[in-house]
Design an enzyme around this catalytic site. Structure first.
Site, PDB file in Angstrom:
ATOM      1  N   GLY A  20       0.476  -2.028   6.153  1.00 15.13           N
ATOM      2  CA  GLY A  20       0.639  -3.302   6.851  1.00 15.13           C
ATOM      3  C   GLY A  20      -0.685  -4.031   6.949  1.00 15.13           C
ATOM      4  N   ARG A  49     -13.446  -8.302   0.705  1.00 13.24           N
ATOM      5  CA  ARG A  49     -12.672  -7.738   1.808  1.00 13.24           C
ATOM      6  C   ARG A  49     -12.235  -6.313   1.503  1.00 13.24           C
ATOM      7  NH1 ARG A  49      -7.136  -5.651   2.707  1.00 13.24           N
ATOM      8  NH2 ARG A  49      -6.672  -5.985   4.918  1.00 13.24           N
ATOM      9  N   VAL A  50     -12.366  -5.446   2.495  1.00 11.18           N
ATOM     10  CA  VAL A  50     -11.883  -4.070   2.420  1.00 11.18           C
ATOM     11  C   VAL A  50     -10.984  -3.834   3.621  1.00 11.18           C
ATOM     12  CG1 VAL A  50     -12.523  -1.628   2.524  1.00 11.18           C
ATOM     13  CG2 VAL A  50     -13.910  -3.231   1.172  1.00 11.18           C
ATOM     14  N   THR A  85       0.825  -1.201   0.000  1.00  9.18           N
ATOM     15  CA  THR A  85       0.000   0.000   0.000  1.00  9.18           C
ATOM     16  C   THR A  85       0.861   1.253   0.000  1.00  9.18           C
ATOM     17  OG1 THR A  85      -1.724  -1.129   1.249  1.00  9.18           O
ATOM     18  CG2 THR A  85      -1.701   1.274   1.361  1.00  9.18           C
TER      19      THR A  85
END
Length: 325
Positions: A237, A213-214, A185
């Protein structure tokens, strides 16, 4: 008479001091004499191409909001980055789904979750912020809005990502990978020449996640948060751990109450460590910046770093960590 006037003046001075302490955050009072450290761009991981793009724009007078959007777009278009944008690893069912959010100095925010077939979700998130009364759009609604705004649909599953996914299907082992070096990310903070702060965060999420999934990245207060009077923070993470602590919001509040960015990042990571006995199995990392452009970072496992662009210079900076081995 002189004594009486002295007492009166002293009382007024005391009221003035009290008022100033109420008006200005403790962090401002603590660091108000620091040297100006902005404009500056920082991002999670060693994404120096992204921070160079944003930092160069800032040096040329761009706003923090424009710079942070264009900065993270570099990684959204980077096919070698398998956890952001185009080329991102799919979920268990082979879908590349993207999450992103953006926040302006004014405190406005926009986000998209479970967005398919759009290469630059951060730009869609900005349109949500600026053109709708909402903060977040999801799934088909987010895609429909993006198309209405002129974004083109695109197949984001590259040949390399598809091969890796099919290989994973042979065993279907699901577990987080700690420190996917330089491929994770991207959260970015930018401060422009006026001292205004903006932030953006964008991701394709955990590789081979459950369909639907979010994570934390598009959640204001978790993946990122700014208060233009105090500073900002971004996280990366294990998204579930970051959401549980509302980590980026917590860091900003700790800075508001007098902590430096470094102290605030460390305290926020330590809260996760104290509350989750499984902390050795995942990574949580934060980068923060206050209104003076002072930067701090802390993580659980060593190996996390953040990119910085300031005064025409680009650098990769190793974060302090709780676990040294």
């Amino acid at each position: 008479m002189k004594r009486r006037k002295f007492i009166q003046n002293s009382g007024l001075l005391g009221l003035g001091l009290t008022a100033s302490l109420e008006i200005y955050p403790q962090s401002f009072l603590k660091h108000s004499n620091m040297i100006k450290n902005y404009p500056v761009a920082v991002a999670t991981w060693n994404f120096q191409n992204a921070t160079k793009m944003a930092g160069t724009m800032l040096s040329n007078g761009a706003t923090a909001l424009d710079a942070v959007e264009k900065g993270v777009m570099v990684e959204e278009a980077n096919l070698k980055n398998t956890t952001v944008g185009n080329g991102g690893a799919p979920d268990r069912d082979g879908n590349v789904t993207l999450d992103a959010c953006i926040m302006s100095p004014a405190g406005d925010a926009g986000a998209v979750v479970y967005l398919k077939e759009i290469e630059h979700p951060v730009s869609v998130a900005r349109r949500v912020m600026e053109k709708t009364p909402h903060v977040m759009l999801a799934g088909e609604g987010a895609l429909q809005f993006a198309i209405q705004e002129g974004f083109q649909k695109k197949n984001l599953l590259t040949e390399e990502s598809e091969k890796a996914w099919k290989k994973w299907l042979e065993h279907k082992e699901y577990k987080p990978i700690i420190n996917i070096e330089n491929h994770d990310t991207i959260g970015m903070l930018c401060m422009d020449e006026n001292g205004d702060i903006a932030a953006a965060c964008t991701t394709s999420g955990l590789s081979y996640k459950m369909n639907g999934r979010v994570g934390d990245s598009p959640i204001i207060g978790a993946g990122l948060f700014i208060d233009n009077e105090v500073g900002g923070a971004v996280g990366t993470g294990m998204g579930e751990a970051i959401m549980k602590s509302v980590g980026s919001f917590l860091i900003v509040e700790l800075m508001r109450n007098g902590m430096s960015p470094q102290e605030a990042c460390k305290e926020t990571v330590m809260r996760t460590i104290r509350k989750d006995p499984k902390y050795k199995k995942f990574q949580v990392a934060y980068v923060a910046m206050n209104k003076q452009g002072e930067i701090g970072s802390y993580c659980i496992h060593k190996g996390f770093s953040y990119a910085k662009f300031h005064n025409g210079e680009s650098s990769d900076n190793l974060s302090e960590s709780y676990l040294k081995g």
